[in-house]
Write a protein that holds these residues in place. Sequence first.
Motif, PDB file in Angstrom:
ATOM      1  N   VAL A 148     -81.875   8.898  40.981  1.00  0.00           N
ATOM      2  CA  VAL A 148     -81.345   8.152  39.839  1.00  0.00           C
ATOM      3  C   VAL A 148     -81.766   8.741  38.499  1.00  0.00           C
ATOM      4  O   VAL A 148     -81.151   8.465  37.465  1.00  0.00           O
ATOM      5  N   ARG A 149     -82.814   9.582  38.505  1.00  0.00           N
ATOM      6  CA  ARG A 149     -83.250  10.197  37.250  1.00  0.00           C
ATOM      7  C   ARG A 149     -84.168  11.371  37.542  1.00  0.00           C
ATOM      8  O   ARG A 149     -84.858  11.377  38.562  1.00  0.00           O
ATOM      9  N   GLU A 150     -84.165  12.356  36.643  1.00  0.00           N
ATOM     10  CA  GLU A 150     -85.141  13.447  36.690  1.00  0.00           C
ATOM     11  C   GLU A 150     -85.933  13.448  35.395  1.00  0.00           C
ATOM     12  O   GLU A 150     -85.374  13.272  34.309  1.00  0.00           O
ATOM     13  N   TYR A 151     -87.262  13.630  35.529  1.00  0.00           N
ATOM     14  CA  TYR A 151     -88.148  13.777  34.384  1.00  0.00           C
ATOM     15  C   TYR A 151     -88.644  15.216  34.345  1.00  0.00           C
ATOM     16  O   TYR A 151     -89.043  15.758  35.366  1.00  0.00           O
ATOM     17  N   GLY A 152     -88.666  15.812  33.149  1.00  0.00           N
ATOM     18  CA  GLY A 152     -89.139  17.185  33.017  1.00  0.00           C
ATOM     19  C   GLY A 152     -87.992  18.177  33.075  1.00  0.00           C
ATOM     20  O   GLY A 152     -86.832  17.781  33.078  1.00  0.00           O
ATOM     21  N   PRO A 153     -88.297  19.491  33.153  1.00  0.00           N
ATOM     22  CA  PRO A 153     -89.668  20.043  33.173  1.00  0.00           C
ATOM     23  C   PRO A 153     -90.422  19.776  31.876  1.00  0.00           C
ATOM     24  O   PRO A 153     -89.816  19.510  30.844  1.00  0.00           O
ATOM     25  N   PHE A 154     -91.750  19.851  32.000  1.00  0.00           N
ATOM     26  CA  PHE A 154     -92.629  19.494  30.892  1.00  0.00           C
ATOM     27  C   PHE A 154     -93.258  20.752  30.296  1.00  0.00           C
ATOM     28  O   PHE A 154     -93.587  21.685  31.032  1.00  0.00           O
ATOM     29  N   PRO A 155     -93.453  20.795  28.987  1.00  0.00           N
ATOM     30  CA  PRO A 155     -94.039  21.971  28.342  1.00  0.00           C
ATOM     31  C   PRO A 155     -95.396  22.337  28.936  1.00  0.00           C
ATOM     32  O   PRO A 155     -96.260  21.472  29.086  1.00  0.00           O
ATOM     33  N   GLY A 156     -95.561  23.592  29.310  1.00  0.00           N
ATOM     34  CA  GLY A 156     -96.840  24.070  29.817  1.00  0.00           C
ATOM     35  C   GLY A 156     -97.145  23.686  31.244  1.00  0.00           C
ATOM     36  O   GLY A 156     -98.234  23.985  31.744  1.00  0.00           O
ATOM     37  N   VAL A 157     -96.212  23.011  31.923  1.00  0.00           N
ATOM     38  CA  VAL A 157     -96.442  22.582  33.303  1.00  0.00           C
ATOM     39  C   VAL A 157     -95.629  23.462  34.255  1.00  0.00           C
ATOM     40  O   VAL A 157     -94.401  23.484  34.199  1.00  0.00           O
ATOM     41  N   ASP A 158     -96.331  24.195  35.118  1.00  0.00           N
ATOM     42  CA  ASP A 158     -95.669  25.071  36.084  1.00  0.00           C
ATOM     43  C   ASP A 158     -95.399  24.375  37.413  1.00  0.00           C
ATOM     44  O   ASP A 158     -94.531  24.797  38.175  1.00  0.00           O
ATOM     45  N   GLN A 159     -96.181  23.334  37.700  1.00  0.00           N
ATOM     46  CA  GLN A 159     -96.085  22.715  39.011  1.00  0.00           C
ATOM     47  C   GLN A 159     -96.533  21.256  38.937  1.00  0.00           C
ATOM     48  O   GLN A 159     -97.497  20.927  38.250  1.00  0.00           O
ATOM     49  N   VAL A 160     -95.807  20.390  39.662  1.00  0.00           N
ATOM     50  CA  VAL A 160     -96.184  18.982  39.773  1.00  0.00           C
ATOM     51  C   VAL A 160     -96.850  18.772  41.124  1.00  0.00           C
ATOM     52  O   VAL A 160     -96.270  19.075  42.169  1.00  0.00           O
ATOM     53  N   HIS A 161     -98.079  18.285  41.104  1.00  0.00           N
ATOM     54  CA  HIS A 161     -98.824  18.005  42.335  1.00  0.00           C
ATOM     55  C   HIS A 161     -98.750  16.506  42.622  1.00  0.00           C
ATOM     56  O   HIS A 161     -97.702  15.975  42.923  1.00  0.00           O
ATOM     57  N   GLY A 162     -99.880  15.810  42.536  1.00  0.00           N
ATOM     58  CA  GLY A 162     -99.904  14.384  42.833  1.00  0.00           C
ATOM     59  C   GLY A 162     -99.190  13.554  41.784  1.00  0.00           C
ATOM     60  O   GLY A 162     -99.100  13.942  40.615  1.00  0.00           O
TER      61      GLY A 162
END
Length: 211
Positions: free
Chosen positions: A9-23
């Motif tokens: 239903v929605r996507e957040y990001g990508p975020f500045p300076g963030v290469d990977q989303v973990h937890g």
Amino acid sequence: MNRTKAEIVREYGPFPGVDQVHGVTFDGSNIWFAAGGSINAIDPSSGETVRTLDVAGHAGTAFDGKYLFQIAEDRIHKIDPTTGKVLATIPAPGAGGDSGMAWAEGSLWVGQYRSRKIHQVDPETGKVLRVIESNRFVTGVTWVDGELWHGTWEGDESELRHVDPKTGEVLEQIEMPQGTGVSGLESNGSDQFFCGGGRSGVIRAVRRKKK
């Protein structure tokens, strides 16, 4: 067993300076996610980053109603979300092979990725209280309405799985679109799952059909 296709239903990001989303976790207001060298909070309405804590975040993230718990290499840190101060540390059950993490029933529930397990862990001592076996790699872990869910990610295939916490039996599966991985997993406590997207650097909100 009920199998359905995920409705994103929605996507957040990508975020500045963030290469990977973990937890990924949710504190009732903001979505928190681990990004390796930091833990970040985003407003789910605007998608804007509202807080950044300068602490290590290599895998699962959980929130117990007051404190954040964060896997950093082979440890789990208890963190004050206001100051970012690490208040306590326990060993992670997978000794560095850990993945997702959730808080429920006074325990931490910690995924072990390649070993295909979920551990129920005493948050004070790190003692393993129960082990649940899976037949797929375990990524994110969450509880909602008394149900235990975990993410899987093997190759280009990912699912969200509702499992029996006593037997590990798969009760329900939500299939993510091909090539859409799930790293972290958290529920908003109601009608959505928040799914970390690994190296895509995004968080996807997936509709949860309430019973």
